[in-house]
Design a protein around this motif. Structure first.
Motif, PDB file in Angstrom:
ATOM      1  N   PHE A  33       4.948  16.769   7.560  1.00  0.00           N
ATOM      2  CA  PHE A  33       5.389  15.414   7.324  1.00  0.00           C
ATOM      3  C   PHE A  33       4.944  14.972   5.944  1.00  0.00           C
ATOM      4  N   ARG A  34       5.661  14.028   5.395  1.00  0.00           N
ATOM      5  CA  ARG A  34       5.278  13.432   4.133  1.00  0.00           C
ATOM      6  C   ARG A  34       5.036  11.955   4.390  1.00  0.00           C
ATOM      7  N   GLY A  35       4.103  11.420   3.659  1.00  0.00           N
ATOM      8  CA  GLY A  35       3.800  10.016   3.820  1.00  0.00           C
ATOM      9  C   GLY A  35       3.466   9.391   2.486  1.00  0.00           C
ATOM     10  N   GLY A  36       3.301   8.089   2.502  1.00  0.00           N
ATOM     11  CA  GLY A  36       2.975   7.364   1.282  1.00  0.00           C
ATOM     12  C   GLY A  36       1.858   6.362   1.521  1.00  0.00           C
ATOM     13  N   GLU A  82       1.869   9.764  -2.709  1.00  0.00           N
ATOM     14  CA  GLU A  82       2.492  10.487  -1.603  1.00  0.00           C
ATOM     15  C   GLU A  82       1.601  11.648  -1.193  1.00  0.00           C
ATOM     16  N   GLN A 122      10.470   9.382  11.489  1.00  0.00           N
ATOM     17  CA  GLN A 122      10.277   8.317  10.515  1.00  0.00           C
ATOM     18  C   GLN A 122       9.161   8.691   9.550  1.00  0.00           C
ATOM     19  N   PRO A 123       9.292   8.312   8.277  1.00  0.00           N
ATOM     20  CA  PRO A 123       8.222   8.603   7.321  1.00  0.00           C
ATOM     21  C   PRO A 123       6.975   7.782   7.636  1.00  0.00           C
ATOM     22  N   ILE A 124       5.851   8.308   7.221  1.00  0.00           N
ATOM     23  CA  ILE A 124       4.572   7.645   7.469  1.00  0.00           C
ATOM     24  C   ILE A 124       4.224   6.792   6.256  1.00  0.00           C
ATOM     25  N   SER A 125       3.977   5.512   6.471  1.00  0.00           N
ATOM     26  CA  SER A 125       3.619   4.599   5.395  1.00  0.00           C
ATOM     27  C   SER A 125       2.320   3.891   5.758  1.00  0.00           C
TER      28      SER A 125
END
Length: 133
Positions: A33-36, A82, A122-125
């Motif tokens: 996963f990618r997150g910001g 990120e 869903q992206p991780i924020s």
């Protein structure tokens, strides 16, 4: 009784063993996963070391999943950072799984902390909030 192995028997045995290993690990494959990360109020993220890890509040013995941790250095100039994160598929099924980020100074003092629940697809924020002492 003596066992007789020839090349064909050994080859078939190796194929079966390989198939069993691949089948057994299919459920435990990791997901990437990618997150910001952002800082509260849209400010610049202060300089320090950011530790990002998975935490599951449903696990009584050990809430922090140590094998799922990433460390990133912040130079104090970015408004958003990120990060990549990988964990096994069995953890992503938990509704209590969340990703936690902690910003620490070089001397170990905690400057900011934030967390976000993991939602499939869903992206991780994560927003880092200042810690008051």
């Amino acid at each position: 009784m003596t066992l007789c192995f020839n090349r064909r028997t050994l080859f078939v045995g190796m194929l079966m063993l390989g198939g069993a290993i691949l089948t057994g690990t299919a459920d435990a494959q990791s997901k990437d996963f990618r997150g910001g990360l952002t800082f509260a109020g849209g400010e610049v993220i202060p300089a320090g070391r950011i530790k990002i890890f998975a935490e599951d509040t449903a696990i009584q013995t050990e809430r922090r999943l140590a094998d799922h941790e990433v460390s990133i250095d912040s130079d104090g100039k970015s408004r958003q950072i990120e990060f990549p994160l990988a964990w096994s598929a069995s953890y992503s099924a938990s509704p209590t799984l969340r990703i936690v980020a902690q910003l620490e100074r070089e001397d170990g003092w905690l400057l900011a902390r934030g967390s976000a629940k993991v939602r499939a697809g869903q992206p991780i924020s994560i927003t880092l909030n200042k810690v008051m002492y």
